[in-house]
Structures are given as structure tokens and as C-alpha cells.
Write a protein that holds these residues in place. Structure first.
Motif, short mmCIF file in Angstrom:
data_model
loop_
_atom_site.label_atom_id
_atom_site.label_comp_id
_atom_site.label_asym_id
_atom_site.label_seq_id
_atom_site.Cartn_x
_atom_site.Cartn_y
_atom_site.Cartn_z
N GLY A 81 0.88 -1.50 0.05
CA GLY A 81 0.48 -0.06 -0.14
C GLY A 81 1.13 1.35 0.57
O GLY A 81 2.19 1.87 0.20
N SER A 82 -0.34 2.42 -0.59
CA SER A 82 0.96 3.45 -1.32
C SER A 82 2.23 3.01 -1.18
O SER A 82 2.41 4.36 -2.13
N CYS A 83 2.38 2.66 -1.97
CA CYS A 83 3.58 2.08 -3.31
C CYS A 83 3.77 1.98 -4.51
O CYS A 83 4.32 1.78 -5.32
N GLY A 143 10.01 11.32 -3.99
CA GLY A 143 8.95 12.07 -2.99
C GLY A 143 9.30 12.98 -2.45
O GLY A 143 8.72 13.80 -2.82
N ALA A 144 9.70 12.01 -1.50
CA ALA A 144 10.91 12.83 -0.57
C ALA A 144 11.24 14.39 -0.75
O ALA A 144 11.07 15.19 -0.50
N GLN A 145 11.65 14.37 -1.69
CA GLN A 145 12.75 15.29 -2.26
C GLN A 145 11.67 16.19 -2.90
O GLN A 145 12.21 18.01 -3.16
N ALA A 174 -1.07 11.32 7.67
CA ALA A 174 0.57 11.43 7.06
C ALA A 174 1.64 10.64 6.54
O ALA A 174 1.57 9.67 7.45
N HIS A 175 1.96 10.70 5.66
CA HIS A 175 3.83 9.97 5.67
C HIS A 175 4.63 10.52 6.12
O HIS A 175 3.99 12.13 6.46
N GLY A 176 5.52 9.79 6.79
CA GLY A 176 6.29 10.52 7.54
C GLY A 176 7.77 11.13 6.89
O GLY A 176 7.81 12.29 7.79
C1 LIG Z 1 5.71 6.78 -1.16
C2 LIG Z 1 5.44 8.07 -0.53
C3 LIG Z 1 6.20 9.50 0.18
C4 LIG Z 1 7.87 9.87 -0.17
O1 LIG Z 1 7.81 9.02 -2.08
P1 LIG Z 1 9.76 8.46 -2.17
O2 LIG Z 1 9.46 8.60 -3.73
O3 LIG Z 1 9.29 7.56 -1.95
O4 LIG Z 1 10.22 9.44 -1.92
C5 LIG Z 1 5.48 10.60 0.35
N1 LIG Z 1 4.10 10.50 0.28
C6 LIG Z 1 3.51 9.18 0.47
C7 LIG Z 1 2.31 9.02 0.85
C8 LIG Z 1 4.33 7.85 -0.29
O5 LIG Z 1 3.43 7.41 -0.58
#
Ligand SMILES: *Cc1c(COP(=O)(O)O)cnc(C)c1O
Length: 488
Positions: A81-83, A143-145, A174-176
Motif C-alpha cells: 500500500g502507498s507504493c 517523492g520526498a525530495q 500523513a506519510h512520515g
Molecule cells: C511514497 C510516498 C512518499 C515518498 O515518496 P518517495 O519517492 O518514496 O520519496 C510520500 N508520501 C506518500 C503518501 C507516499 O506514499
């Protein structure tokens, strides 16, 4: 359900294979040997103790067999999930390997890289169209960047308007990476409580906004897989106080082609190309996390940016308000090529169809499993659904045991213990690329595991039982990895 047979190929360490003197290559005689000793004597070893001496076939078989020990989207449903572990079409790989793309040096003069620059401009346009944003930067590497970049844009915007402000609002689900990105930009994070239905309540958000709030970071659909139905009232409440809205676009696989974050009032979002737009991910990258922004944030986008000069594309650094560079060169180009190929192959209707199928698959799983596994919300979900170990509390079986047991049934495990707002969460995202037969097999496996929990829970305590290694002490494995043969 019959346990699916996985061929477990027993395989020794490479150093345990071979025989003294066996080689896997034949090179011409070394005519530099007499010089090499002078240049780097410490690098010239006469013998190398315990170095594997193997034939080429042994090397190929060894690593091919080891590769069978892995779970991947190429071998099984990978429901993290989320990936968004959708299948990555192989044609994307072919396109990214075209010599004109793969061998292009990042310092090639602009005039000689017009095709690559055109591709980047086109991809920016596609992403702007898909998200309803005005401008896009492809520079962030993940995503994080992208989040960090977006928050820096927001800070630059407020700074230019006199005061960077001090707080960022973030829901508990929220995502960490969201609070981490806000904190890296110097903001204090304030948690907004999620309502009882699992979504944000506009009234609650309104009460949290004041003149010190720089932005709300919100994921839509949120990490419970639920669409934030009050999103328009929420973004209006932020804007009424001059605050901005950062939308985490990692869940765009539930929206693309159907709804646009730009229309919901988002001022900046990141795209996770490696999730939504089908480029390989896992194992640490590379990925790509472009950001899309509304007009008001465009002046601050990272540079260099591509402009048109005398009918040619060119990189330009003439953006005095830019936050600067956030990555070397221009982004993970190979990933951008793959994403562009995917978008063109799908077309607008194809992307919308993928979204609908992803949502349908998740709801099918939800309906088939919600009578057996406790679910976080009985509302229709978007592209993923969140279960928990709640209905098995009395048995002592936990989410980790269920996840590990799934490996014995031939499936990779879902995301576990996230989102944090659901105790013992099992977060399943099937994606649009799985057939109904595969979904049914996965459902059967989870139902069989639930049956085992009731009848023979011991099997789960030590699972997995059929994989090359069984349950690991993951913390110790991460902290003290044993990487060298013979050191244990
Ligand atoms: C995967 C994800 C991120 C981070 O993305 P990365 O590419 O892994 O750095 C941020 N928020 C959510 C909700 C995500 O599922």
C-alpha cells in the motif's frame, strides 16, 4: 486453499562453488605486468584467499537462482500500500536504452540535445495537464525530495511576501516524509485530527488556521485510501488566511485522468513517477519526484529551467527568485524517459481507465475481505484499503505474523503498521495491472490465513516456513549486516 508450490532453489554461497584453477574468462596475456607493480604495488596481489574460482556458467546460474529468492512485481502480486507497485511495461526499458537517450552526457551542448530537451518540455506539459497545475519542475529525485522542494517553494513565497510564517498543518494519517519535509524547511508541525469517518473535517481545519500557518500538507486520497471529500472547503479555508496547500501526490494513481489536484485548490504537488507512471522502484531508487505548481509559485521553481531561445530549447538560470538547484544536473533523466513513454502509450483515456481499474480492484478486495479482516473504514475506498489485525486480538496473532505467512502462499506482503492512525495496519494496494484471477488467489490466501489463525495459529508464529531463510531479526540484520563470507 492449497499452498502454492514455489520452487525454492537451494543455493550455496558462491565461494562454496567451483574448484581451484577454474576460471570464467580467457584474457590475452598481460603485457603491462612489469609496470603495474611499480605504479600500485599494494594493488597487485599474487593470490587472493578464498576468492571464488568458478566458470561463467556457474556465475550465471548462481545469480539467476538467487534472483528467484526475491519477490518482485515481475514474479507476483506485490500489494504494498502507498507504493503503487504496478507492472512496469518492458517497452519503457527499451525506450530508455535508446542510445540517443542513454548515452547523452549531461554536459552535451543544448543545440545537440534538442530531442532530450523536447522530451523534458513535453513531459512537463503532460504532468501539468494531468494535475491541473501551471508549471512543473522535473528536478527532484524522489517523492520526498519533491516534498522538500515544494515546502522550500512555499517558504520562498511567504518570505517574498514579508514573513515566512512558522507552522505547517499535517493530518495524523500523513506519510512520515511530510512532517520531515516541513521540519527541514524550518517549520513547526501541528497535527490536524482526522475526523471519525477517516477524512479531514473542514470545520476542524478552519479552527487550526491562523496567520502563522504557512501551509497544510494533505494527501488525497489520504493514506486510508479515502477521498478527502471536503478538500475544496479545506483549501479555501487555508487560502482565506493567505496560507498555501501542499498536496502529496503519491496517490495520484487514484486520480489521474479523472480528477485534478489543481481543481481542488492545491498550490503545489509532487508526482511520484516511480509509482503512478510506472518506472521501476524499490531497492532505493532511482525514482523521480517532479513538482507541479500554480502560477504564484512558478518564479521560485528550481533552476536551471528549459526556455526557448531562437527556436531552440536551452537551459537557463535567469530566474532570480528561484530556490536554486536541488539536485545535480536536471533530474533522473532515464526515469523521466520511462514515465513519458508510459504516458504516451496510455494516452489520456488510458490513464483514466487505469485509475478506474485500480479503484475497482481495491474495492473488490475490500468487499471480499471485510467480513474476515477488520477494516479501517467501510466506506468505498479509492486505490487502496487498510485492514488490521483487530479481529484476531484474542489469538495473539499480529499483523507481522500475517504478513510473513503470506510469503509462504507466494505473495509479497502488504505495507504493515502504516498509516499509524490504524493499530496493526495492513495496507493493500492491488493496482490496475492485476487480473481478477490473481486478485482471487490473493484473497484466497488471506482467507486461508484467517482460517489458520483460528485452527492452527502455531504455523503463523514462525512463518515464513518455506522461504530460503525464515523469520529474521530485522533490526539486527539492519544494524549489524554480515556481508562477508566466513566472518560469522
Ligand atoms: C511514497 C510516498 C512518499 C515518498 O515518496 P518517495 O519517492 O518514496 O520519496 C510520500 N508520501 C506518500 C503518501 C507516499 O506514499
Amino acid at each position: 486453499m492449497k499452498m502454492r508450490k514455489r520452487a525454492v532453489l537451494d543455493e550455496p554461497l558462491i565461494a562454496e562453488r567451483g574448484s581451484p584453477g577454474r576460471i570464467g574468462y580467457s584474457l590475452p596475456a598481460d603485457d603491462l605486468a612489469e609496470y603495474a607493480g611499480d605504479l600500485a604495488p599494494e594493488l597487485c596481489r599474487e593470490t587472493l584467499e578464498r576468492f571464488p574460482e568458478v566458470s561463467e556458467a556457474e556465475v550465471v546460474r548462481h545469480f539467476t537462482r538467487l534472483s528467484q529468492w526475491n519477490f518482485s512485481a515481475a514474479t507476483t502480486l506485490y500489494p504494498l500500500g502507498s507504493c503503487t507497485m504496478k507492472y512496469n511495461p518492458v517497452v519503457n526499458e527499451t525506450v530508455a536504452r535508446l542510445p540517443g537517450f542513454a548515452q547523452l552526457h549531461p554536459l552535451t551542448p543544448d543545440e545537440q540535445a534538442q530531442g532530450a530537451l523536447a522530451l523534458l518540455v513535453e513531459l512537463e506539459r503532460c504532468l501539468a495537464e494531468i494535475s491541473g497545475m501551471d508549471a512543473v519542475s522535473l528536478q527532484p529525485a524522489a517523492g520526498a525530495q519533491g516534498e522538500l522542494t515544494g515546502m522550500k517553494l512555499i517558504r520562498a513565497y511567504h518570505q517574498a511576501h514579508g514573513h515566512p510564517r512558522t507552522k505547517v498543518l499535517i493530518p495524523g494519517s500523513a506519510h512520515g516524509t511530510n512532517p520531515a519535509s516541513a521540519a527541514l524547511c524550518g517549520y513547526a508541525v501541528e497535527e490536524v485530527p482526522t475526523g471519525s469517518a477517516g477524512i479531514l473535517n473542514a470545520e476542524t481545519v478552519k479552527q487550526c488556521v491562523d496567520g502563522e500557518v504557512a501551509a497544510l500538507m494533505v494527501t488525497n486520497p489520504n493514506t486510508l485510501g479515502l477521498f478527502e471529500r471536503e478538500i475544496v472547503q479545506i483549501t479555501e479555508a487555508l487560502h482565506a488566511h493567505g496560507a498555501l496547500v501542499y498536496m502529496d501526490g503519491a496517490n495520484l494513481n487514484a486520480l489521474m485522468g479523472v480528477a485534478k489536484p489543481g481543481h481542488m485548490g492545491a498550490d503545489v504537488i509532487q508526482f511520484n513517477l516511480h509509482k503512478t507512471f510506472s518506472t521501476p522502484h524499490g531497492g532505493g531508487g532511482p525514482g523521480a519526484g517532479p513538482v507541479g505548481v500554480k502560477k504564484i509559485l512558478e518564479p521560485y521553481l528550481p533552476m536551471p529551467r528549459i526556455i526557448q531561445r531562437d527556436g531552440l530549447y536551452a537551459w537557463s538560470e535567469a530566474f532570480p527568485q528561484s530556490i536554486g538547484k536541488i539536485r545535480s544536473f536536471y533530474g533522473n533523466f532515464g526515469i523521466l524517459v520511462r514515465a513519458y513513454a508510459y504516458i504516451l502509450a496510455m494516452g489520456g483515456d488510458g490513464l483514466a481507465q487505469a485509475t478506474r481499474m485500480a479503484v475497482l480492484s481495491a474495492n473488490y478486495l475490500r468487499k471480499q475481505l471485510e467480513g474476515t479482516y477488520e477494516i479501517a473504514s467501510h466506506e468505498p475506498c479509492m486505490h487502496e484499503c487498510v485492514f488490521s489485525d483487530g479481529s484476531f486480538k484474542h489469538t495473539g496473532i499480529k499483523t507481522l505474523d500475517i504478513a510473513k505467512r503470506l510469503l509462504d502462499y507466494g505473495f509479497y506482503a502488504p505495507t504493515i503498521y502504516f498509516p499509524l492512525v490504524v493499530s496493526g495496519a495492513l495496507m493493500i494496494e492491488p493496482t490496475e495491472t492485476e487480473s481478477k484471477e490473481t486478485l482471487d488467489e490473493f484473497i484466497e490466501a488471506l482467507l486461508a490465513i484467517a482460517y489458520e489463525i483460528r485452527t492452527s495459529p502455531e504455523a503463523l508464529k514462525n512463518a515464513p516456513l518455506t522461504t530460503p531463510v525464515s523469520r529474521l531479526d530485522e533490526t539486527r540484520a539492519a544494524r549489524h549486516p554480515v556481508l562477508r563470507w566466513g566472518t560469522v
